[in-house]
Design a protein around this motif. Structure first.
Motif, short mmCIF file in Angstrom:
data_model
loop_
_atom_site.label_atom_id
_atom_site.label_comp_id
_atom_site.label_asym_id
_atom_site.label_seq_id
_atom_site.Cartn_x
_atom_site.Cartn_y
_atom_site.Cartn_z
N CYS A 77 -0.68 -5.08 16.37
CA CYS A 77 -0.86 -6.41 15.80
C CYS A 77 -2.08 -7.11 16.42
N ASP A 78 -2.41 -8.27 15.90
CA ASP A 78 -3.61 -8.99 16.34
C ASP A 78 -3.46 -9.64 17.71
N HIS A 79 -2.24 -9.75 18.20
CA HIS A 79 -1.99 -10.43 19.47
C HIS A 79 -1.96 -9.44 20.64
N ASN A 80 -2.14 -9.98 21.83
CA ASN A 80 -1.79 -9.21 23.03
C ASN A 80 -0.27 -9.16 23.11
N THR A 81 0.27 -8.09 23.66
CA THR A 81 1.72 -7.95 23.67
C THR A 81 2.23 -7.49 25.03
N ALA A 82 3.47 -7.85 25.32
CA ALA A 82 4.13 -7.43 26.56
C ALA A 82 5.61 -7.22 26.26
N LEU A 83 6.25 -6.39 27.08
CA LEU A 83 7.67 -6.11 26.94
C LEU A 83 8.40 -6.66 28.16
N LEU A 84 9.38 -7.51 27.92
CA LEU A 84 10.21 -8.08 28.99
C LEU A 84 11.56 -7.38 28.97
N ILE A 85 11.87 -6.65 30.03
CA ILE A 85 13.13 -5.91 30.11
C ILE A 85 14.06 -6.64 31.07
N GLU A 86 15.27 -6.92 30.59
CA GLU A 86 16.21 -7.76 31.33
C GLU A 86 17.49 -7.00 31.65
N GLY A 87 17.88 -7.01 32.91
CA GLY A 87 19.13 -6.38 33.31
C GLY A 87 18.96 -5.47 34.50
N SER A 88 20.07 -4.91 34.99
CA SER A 88 20.04 -4.01 36.13
C SER A 88 20.63 -2.66 35.74
N SER A 89 20.51 -1.70 36.65
CA SER A 89 21.02 -0.35 36.37
C SER A 89 22.53 -0.36 36.15
N ARG A 90 23.22 -1.33 36.68
CA ARG A 90 24.67 -1.42 36.47
C ARG A 90 25.01 -1.63 34.99
N ASP A 91 24.10 -2.27 34.27
CA ASP A 91 24.36 -2.55 32.85
C ASP A 91 24.36 -1.30 31.99
N ILE A 92 23.75 -0.22 32.49
CA ILE A 92 23.68 1.01 31.69
C ILE A 92 24.35 2.19 32.42
N ALA A 93 25.23 1.86 33.36
CA ALA A 93 25.89 2.91 34.15
C ALA A 93 26.72 3.85 33.27
N SER A 94 27.27 3.31 32.18
CA SER A 94 28.13 4.12 31.31
C SER A 94 27.37 4.78 30.17
N TYR A 95 26.06 4.58 30.10
CA TYR A 95 25.27 5.14 29.01
C TYR A 95 24.83 6.56 29.34
N ASP A 96 24.77 7.39 28.31
CA ASP A 96 24.40 8.79 28.49
C ASP A 96 22.88 8.95 28.45
N ILE A 97 22.23 8.56 29.54
CA ILE A 97 20.77 8.69 29.63
C ILE A 97 20.39 8.92 31.10
N THR A 98 19.42 9.76 31.32
CA THR A 98 18.99 10.04 32.69
C THR A 98 17.95 9.01 33.13
N ARG A 99 17.85 8.84 34.42
CA ARG A 99 16.83 7.94 34.97
C ARG A 99 15.44 8.44 34.63
N GLU A 100 15.26 9.78 34.65
CA GLU A 100 13.95 10.36 34.33
C GLU A 100 13.52 10.03 32.90
N ALA A 101 14.46 10.07 31.96
CA ALA A 101 14.14 9.76 30.57
C ALA A 101 13.70 8.31 30.42
N LEU A 102 14.38 7.43 31.13
CA LEU A 102 14.04 6.01 31.06
C LEU A 102 12.67 5.74 31.69
N ILE A 103 12.41 6.35 32.84
CA ILE A 103 11.12 6.20 33.50
C ILE A 103 10.00 6.74 32.62
N GLY A 104 10.25 7.89 31.99
CA GLY A 104 9.25 8.47 31.09
C GLY A 104 8.91 7.55 29.93
N ALA A 105 9.93 6.90 29.36
CA ALA A 105 9.70 5.98 28.25
C ALA A 105 8.87 4.78 28.69
#
Length: 212
Positions: free
Chosen positions: A75-103
């Motif tokens: 888009c025409d604007h500058n952009t940023a991503l604000l990610i909110e929360g801690s690792s505890r919020d996704i403790a039950s999710y089926d995703i590795t830390r490596e996958a998240l870091i890679g993304a």
């Protein structure tokens, strides 16, 4: 309205009561509720997409994350991503830390998009406030010094160079042929091959990356 107030526009679909309440307490801010086509907050020429950590993981797993990031980056604007929360919020999710870091690495490096981190809505409010203050100060400085912000075309070329075997020269030819990023990302292989320097193999590699 007092001209010294710093304006923060927020999307009318945003559900962040604590965040917005905290911002409303700032006497030097003006909050504007509006429907935004992209992003959740607009401050000057910046769009900020806010995602809770669970939202980020879900959009990564179902394949929506990078298409969302690509639309923001193009888009025409500058952009940023604000990610909110801690690792505890996704403790039950089926995703590795490596996958998240890679993304996150892909978002910050390939799409040249800054990533802001907070633990809660209250902290997100502080971050948005600091961003608004700094952008306001920078805009004032730019006006005084006569400097211009980075051009949109440079951001588009940067995004194109994240595609397989696409360097600066080929990125310019692609943008010249298709006019915009969206047209390139949706073009079939046969159309890509019309650009000098793109053969059948390279066109297929580009399509594979965009559709996989």
């Amino acid at each position: 309205m007092n001209n010294t107030l710093i304006e923060i526009v927020y999307d009318d679909r945003e559900h962040a009561e604590t965040l917005l309440e905290q911002l409303s307490l700032r006497t030097d801010l003006c909050l504007v509720r509006k429907r935004l086509k992209l992003g959740d907050y607009q401050i000057n020429n910046w769009l900020i997409e806010r995602k809770t950590l669970p939202d980020l993981v879900i959009s990564l797993c179902d394949g929506r994350l990078f298409s969302q990031v690509a639309r923001l980056s193009a888009c025409d604007h500058n952009t940023a991503l604000l990610i909110e929360g801690s690792s505890r919020d996704i403790a039950s999710y089926d995703i590795t830390r490596e996958a998240l870091i890679g993304a996150l690495c892909s978002i910050s490096i390939k799409f040249n998009m800054p990533i802001l981190r907070s633990l809660s809505q209250a902290e997100s409010a502080k971050i948005l406030y600091f961003v608004a203050k700094q952008l306001h100060s920078r805009e004032t400085e730019l006006k005084l010094n006569g400097r211009k912000p980075k051009r949109k075309k440079n951001r588009q070329l940067f995004i194109l160079q994240s595609l397989p075997q696409v360097g600066p020269k080929l990125a310019k030819r692609l943008l010249s042929h298709f006019d915009n990023i969206e047209a390139i990302f949706t073009a079939p292989a046969a159309e890509l091959r019309k650009v000098e320097g793109i053969g059948q193999e390279k066109a297929q590699k580009i399509r594979d990356v965009l559709t996989s």
